[in-house]
Each structure stands twice: as C-alpha cells, then as structure tokens.
Design a protein around this motif. Structure first.
Motif, PDB file in Angstrom:
ATOM      1  N   UNK A  26       5.379   2.433   2.367  1.00  0.00           N
ATOM      2  CA  UNK A  26       6.022   2.065   1.146  1.00  0.00           C
ATOM      3  C   UNK A  26       5.200   1.282   0.129  1.00  0.00           C
ATOM      4  N   UNK A  86      -0.126  -5.649   3.231  1.00  0.00           N
ATOM      5  CA  UNK A  86       0.723  -6.773   3.746  1.00  0.00           C
ATOM      6  C   UNK A  86      -0.008  -7.113   5.120  1.00  0.00           C
ATOM      7  N   UNK A  88       0.710  -6.915   8.284  1.00  0.00           N
ATOM      8  CA  UNK A  88       0.829  -5.893   9.336  1.00  0.00           C
ATOM      9  C   UNK A  88       0.541  -4.308   9.007  1.00  0.00           C
ATOM     10  N   UNK A  89       0.201  -4.562   7.501  1.00  0.00           N
ATOM     11  CA  UNK A  89      -0.556  -3.138   7.132  1.00  0.00           C
ATOM     12  C   UNK A  89       0.664  -2.011   7.230  1.00  0.00           C
ATOM     13  N   UNK A  90       1.875  -2.175   6.963  1.00  0.00           N
ATOM     14  CA  UNK A  90       2.689  -1.162   6.752  1.00  0.00           C
ATOM     15  C   UNK A  90       3.366  -1.263   5.226  1.00  0.00           C
ATOM     16  N   UNK A  91       2.893  -1.924   4.431  1.00  0.00           N
ATOM     17  CA  UNK A  91       3.198  -1.963   3.186  1.00  0.00           C
ATOM     18  C   UNK A  91       2.268  -2.164   2.007  1.00  0.00           C
ATOM     19  N   UNK A  92       2.274  -1.555   1.065  1.00  0.00           N
ATOM     20  CA  UNK A  92       1.324  -1.855  -0.073  1.00  0.00           C
ATOM     21  C   UNK A  92       1.922  -2.307  -1.289  1.00  0.00           C
TER      22      UNK A  92
ATOM     23  N   UNK B  42      13.215  -5.360   5.779  1.00  0.00           N
ATOM     24  CA  UNK B  42      14.424  -4.268   5.639  1.00  0.00           C
ATOM     25  C   UNK B  42      15.837  -5.074   5.986  1.00  0.00           C
ATOM     26  N   UNK B 112       2.708 -12.238   1.933  1.00  0.00           N
ATOM     27  CA  UNK B 112       2.122 -11.262   3.255  1.00  0.00           C
ATOM     28  C   UNK B 112       1.192 -10.537   2.389  1.00  0.00           C
ATOM     29  N   UNK B 113       1.070 -10.584   1.199  1.00  0.00           N
ATOM     30  CA  UNK B 113      -0.250  -9.653   0.581  1.00  0.00           C
ATOM     31  C   UNK B 113      -1.336 -10.618   0.266  1.00  0.00           C
ATOM     32  N   UNK B 114      -1.897 -10.845   1.139  1.00  0.00           N
ATOM     33  CA  UNK B 114      -3.106 -11.770   0.957  1.00  0.00           C
ATOM     34  C   UNK B 114      -4.580 -11.132   1.011  1.00  0.00           C
ATOM     35  N   UNK B 115      -4.588  -9.665   1.167  1.00  0.00           N
ATOM     36  CA  UNK B 115      -5.851  -9.106   0.930  1.00  0.00           C
ATOM     37  C   UNK B 115      -5.924  -7.920  -0.208  1.00  0.00           C
TER      38      UNK B 115
END
Lengths: 126, 126
Positions: A26, A86, A88-92, B42, B112-115
């Motif tokens: 996603x 994010x 856990x790398x399951x969202x961009x 979700x 969560x978007x720190x990278x």
C-alpha cells in the motif's frame, strides 16, 4: 520473524519492502508542499521500480490488473520528491508534486478524500 | 459494479466502507495539527464501530488478530477529529490528536515513516 530479523527490518538501512500475498504494497501519496493526503493506491515490484527509475509515481491498478502510470491520460503526473517506508516496511509514503491541474482524483477533485463522516452521513469537503 | 452503483459510491452521502476479502479496510492516520502521516493500519467493522463510538482510534491487529485500541498500553491514545473516506470507499483517513507523548510508532518515534529512500538505502529522518 526472529527478533534479529525484526530489528533489521525496523532499524536497518536496507530497503526491503514487504509485498503482500498478491505482490502488492500500500502507498499513501501526499502533496509535498501542503502535506495533504491525495490518494491511497498500491504498487507491485514493477510499479515501484518504474517509480524509482522515472521519478514519477507508478501504481498497480487492481481493477485493471495493469501497470498504471499516474497521469498518463489525465496529465496528473506525480513528480516524486521523496519515498518513505514505515517501521515494518509494509507501507510506503510518497511526497509528490502533482503536475497538470494539480489534482489526483479521477472525480475531478484534488484529493480522493473529499468526504468526511458527520452524524453517520458523508459531507463533501471539496 | 454498475455505473449507477459506482456513482452512488463516489458521489453519494452514504458511508459504505468496502472491506476486503479479509474484512479489513486500510486507514491512514495523520496528526491533525501538522498533517503529518503518523501510521497506516487496518480496521475491521468492529474497530470502525469502536472508533466511532468512543472517538478514539481502534484498529485491527493483523499480527495479533485482535482488536487494538491504539495507546492502550503506550498511552498514545488517538483522539479522532475527523474521518474521511476516499472516492471508491476502500480507504479511510483519520485526523487525530495524539495523546501521551504525542507519538504513534512503537519504535518510540513520532511517525512510523522515519526512513526515506536515498540512493538505494534508507536514511533516518527521525
């Protein structure tokens, strides 16, 4: 996932997007200058590769089951200024500069999120 | 979906969230005051109902397969200021006021978007 794997995923510098069982991830797309959320869509590996290669957002159309170069027909090309992932790398998350009329939604509105829930009904905010 | 159904979904005032085959809908959560994207999670029908009933964000934890009242253990309760739905009603957008330390990510960071991806590697921005 072991604690070591989890740590690498969350605290590492390796980009390792976790596509789901359908091969999709996603993606939240925001307008860089205003931070407005424009849309939510999905990428597969091909769409992600094309996005990185061209600097323009590409998605995977789940309804058409095909690569979707955003703006190809509408002119609403999205120049990508940054791509984040994010924990856990399951969202961009994309920050983009929308071209054309500056919009992103196929209904003609700037953002796909043009209705807010109020008292059980949707109220149009755009 | 017929053109009439599509029109009702996109231009109607009826809130008709389209949960996927797993009974889930993706939700983007932003900090109302800064518009920063905090997280993507979700909801199932139960989590959505609880969110609307309490005014505090509830999600469905896919890893734990259980209702997740955000902030229950961390104190990072999310007071919901608005809930929007996208054009085809398969994504939600929350504007929240984070409580506790003001963060949302379990790693201790605000978002969560720190990278961000730069030259094929992830660079920490927080």
């Amino acid at each position: 996932m072991s604690p070591t794997e989890k740590r690498a995923l969350e605290e590492g510098a390796d980009f390792a997007p976790r596509f789901d069982a359908q091969g999709l991830i996603v993606c939240v797309t925001t307008e860089a200058i205003t931070r407005q959320v424009l849309m939510v869509a999905y990428m597969n590996q091909l769409a992600l590769d094309k996005t990185l290669e061209t600097g323009e957002a590409h998605y995977w159309s789940r309804s058409r089951q095909s690569l979707w170069r955003k703006g190809e027909s509408s002119g609403q090309i999205q120049r990508v200024l940054s791509l984040s992932v994010d924990c856990d790398q399951d969202a961009l998350l994309l920050e983009v500069e929308p071209q054309g009329d500056g919009g992103a939604c196929h209904t003609g509105r700037k953002s796909c999120f043009y209705r807010k829930l109020k008292g059980g009904r949707l109220v149009f905010v755009e």
